[in-house]
Design an enzyme around this catalytic site. Structure first.
Site, PDB file in Angstrom:
ATOM      1  N   CYS A 220       2.624  19.915 -22.002  1.00  0.00           N
ATOM      2  CA  CYS A 220       3.667  19.209 -21.269  1.00  0.00           C
ATOM      3  C   CYS A 220       5.027  19.529 -21.883  1.00  0.00           C
ATOM      4  CB  CYS A 220       3.407  17.704 -21.318  1.00  0.00           C
ATOM      5  SG  CYS A 220       4.693  16.716 -20.525  1.00  0.00           S
TER       6      CYS A 220
ATOM      7  N   CYS B  86       6.383  16.091 -23.702  1.00  0.00           N
ATOM      8  CA  CYS B  86       5.798  15.437 -24.881  1.00  0.00           C
ATOM      9  C   CYS B  86       4.816  16.311 -25.653  1.00  0.00           C
ATOM     10  CB  CYS B  86       5.095  14.150 -24.462  1.00  0.00           C
ATOM     11  SG  CYS B  86       3.648  14.443 -23.401  1.00  0.00           S
TER      12      CYS B  86
ATOM     13  N   CYS C   9       3.405  10.923 -21.049  1.00  0.00           N
ATOM     14  CA  CYS C   9       4.822  10.625 -20.799  1.00  0.00           C
ATOM     15  C   CYS C   9       5.162  10.450 -19.321  1.00  0.00           C
ATOM     16  CB  CYS C   9       5.713  11.700 -21.415  1.00  0.00           C
ATOM     17  SG  CYS C   9       5.690  13.289 -20.534  1.00  0.00           S
TER      18      CYS C   9
ATOM     19  N   CYS D  79      -2.176  22.515  -8.586  1.00  0.00           N
ATOM     20  CA  CYS D  79      -1.020  23.356  -8.283  1.00  0.00           C
ATOM     21  C   CYS D  79       0.180  22.780  -9.047  1.00  0.00           C
ATOM     22  CB  CYS D  79      -0.788  23.336  -6.773  1.00  0.00           C
ATOM     23  SG  CYS D  79       0.387  24.538  -6.187  1.00  0.00           S
TER      24      CYS D  79
END
Length: 200
Positions: A116, A119, A168, A188
């Protein structure tokens, strides 16, 4: 003889007045739409109380380490804006979507894991990535079910399932049921929501 213009005021002055008022109305609507997010963001909303969430930790090589309970990462819009570039903020915090075939990972074939951007939570492994032909990086499964959260999304009059980071709440993309086996799913994702870590 029938006059087709009977009962209609076709003077240039009246047409001009109509066009000006129509343009002003459309312009006002567009200005309101453009300014609306700024006005909404200007009023600080109370931040929710942090709560614990369960995620699975992974090394940069993709090795599953352990399942942990951690506090959900909560920041204000101003803090996210400071951390993330403008386009990335719009995608991850306002559920925007990048244009197909423009993201940096849609055709990346390197081995590694995708984390991510907000985070660093591990989200996807390159071993589940496949070419979907859509122009977005697509995966048939997350690296761990706990690390992503699926949310019903009914925007644009469609029933879809949005995918967010469990740690997050960053918007990642959507999941569809037209992917390959073994899951039949297509996660996706937006490249802008991800950070790729190449395997050594």
């Amino acid at each position: 003889m029938f006059d087709s213009n009977l009962g209609r005021d076709e003077s240039p002055a009246s047409r001009r007045a109509f066009l000006i008022s129509a343009a002003a109305g459309i312009g006002g609507l567009l200005l309101w739409q453009w300014k609306k997010p700024t006005a909404l963001n200007a009023t600080p909303a109370a931040l929710p109380e942090p709560k614990d969430v369960a995620i699975v930790l992974f090394s940069d090589s993709g090795e599953r380490l352990k399942k942990v309970q951690i506090a959900k990462l909560i920041k204000t819009s101003a803090e996210w804006r400071q951390q993330l570039p403008s386009g990335v903020f719009d995608i991850t915090r306002n559920a925007d979507t990048e244009i197909a075939f423009t993201g940096k990972y849609w055709n990346l074939d390197d081995k590694g894991i995708y984390r991510c951007i907000g985070c660093d939570n591990a989200l996807f492994d390159s071993t589940t990535k496949f070419e979907s032909g859509t122009g977005w990086p697509s995966f048939w499964a997350p690296i761990a079910a706990e690390n992503v959260t699926e949310i019903r999304d009914s925007t644009f009059g469609m029933a879809r399932t949005a995918v967010a980071c469990t740690e997050c709440d960053a918007h990642l993309g959507h999941v569809f049921d037209d992917g390959p086996q073994p899951t039949g799913l297509r996660y996706c994702m937006n490249s802008a929501s991800l950070r790729f870590v190449k395997s050594a």
